[in-house]
Design a protein around this motif. Structure first.
Motif: not given
Length: 178
Positions: A90, A92, A138-142, A174, A177-178
């Motif tokens: 994870t 930021s 990734a779009g989910n902050k990973r 990817d 993982s959303l």
């Protein structure tokens, strides 16, 4: 940020070292359990999907987690290579920081993978053949990194042939993982 990267590298190295043949007992047997059963980042992988995409016969999974990083190593029964390592952390950070601080300087951009992605070949190491690495935000902050290491004795062109397959696999991961 650098602590996250160091944790990813350390955890991946620990998992890969734990799968080395040196001093091993009898060869590990292929698991009949799904890769996801190993925990960690293995929850994003499926033996059938990985083997179909990469043309391999991986059947052993080891997963781990430390702080905010999850890892997974897939291998074939009876050998250390080829192996596939997936790590997920994870974060930021945004795409600009990923591109300037995380993506290796000699990597090439991969369009259509996460917010920003890269690809690069990795040279053969002392006990391993050449490999390929695909990483992305990734779009989910990973921060996700997928590495394939071939067996010793494989030529660099074999790794180059694996690159488009790894990118296809990365795009599937990817989405999952959303």
């Amino acid at each position: 940020m650098r602590r996250v990267l160091l944790a990813v590298v350390a955890l991946s190295a620990t998992l890969a070292a734990g799968c080395d043949d040196a001093g091993a007992s009898p060869a590990a047997q292929a698991s009949t359990a799904p890769a996801a059963a190993a925990g960690g980042a293995c929850q994003l992988l499926d033996f059938g999907m990985v083997n179909a995409k990469l043309g391999l016969n991986l059947s052993i999974a080891a997963g781990a987690s430390m702080d905010n990083t999850f890892s997974c190593v897939l291998q074939a029964a009876g050998g250390s290579y080829p192996d596939l390592v997936l790590s997920v952390s994870t974060t930021s950070i945004g795409a600009d920081v990923f591109g300037s601080d995380v993506q290796p300087k000699d990597a090439q951009t991969v369009d259509g993978l996460g917010l920003v992605g890269y690809q690069m070949q990795t040279p053969a190491a002392e006990k391993a053949g050449p490999g390929v690495e695909v990483g992305w935000l990734a779009g989910n902050k990973r921060i996700i990194k997928l590495s394939l290491r071939l067996a010793p004795g494989n030529a660099d062109d074999k790794a180059a042939e694996a690159m488009p397959k790894m990118i296809e696999l990365a795009k599937l991961i990817d989405l999952s993982s959303l």
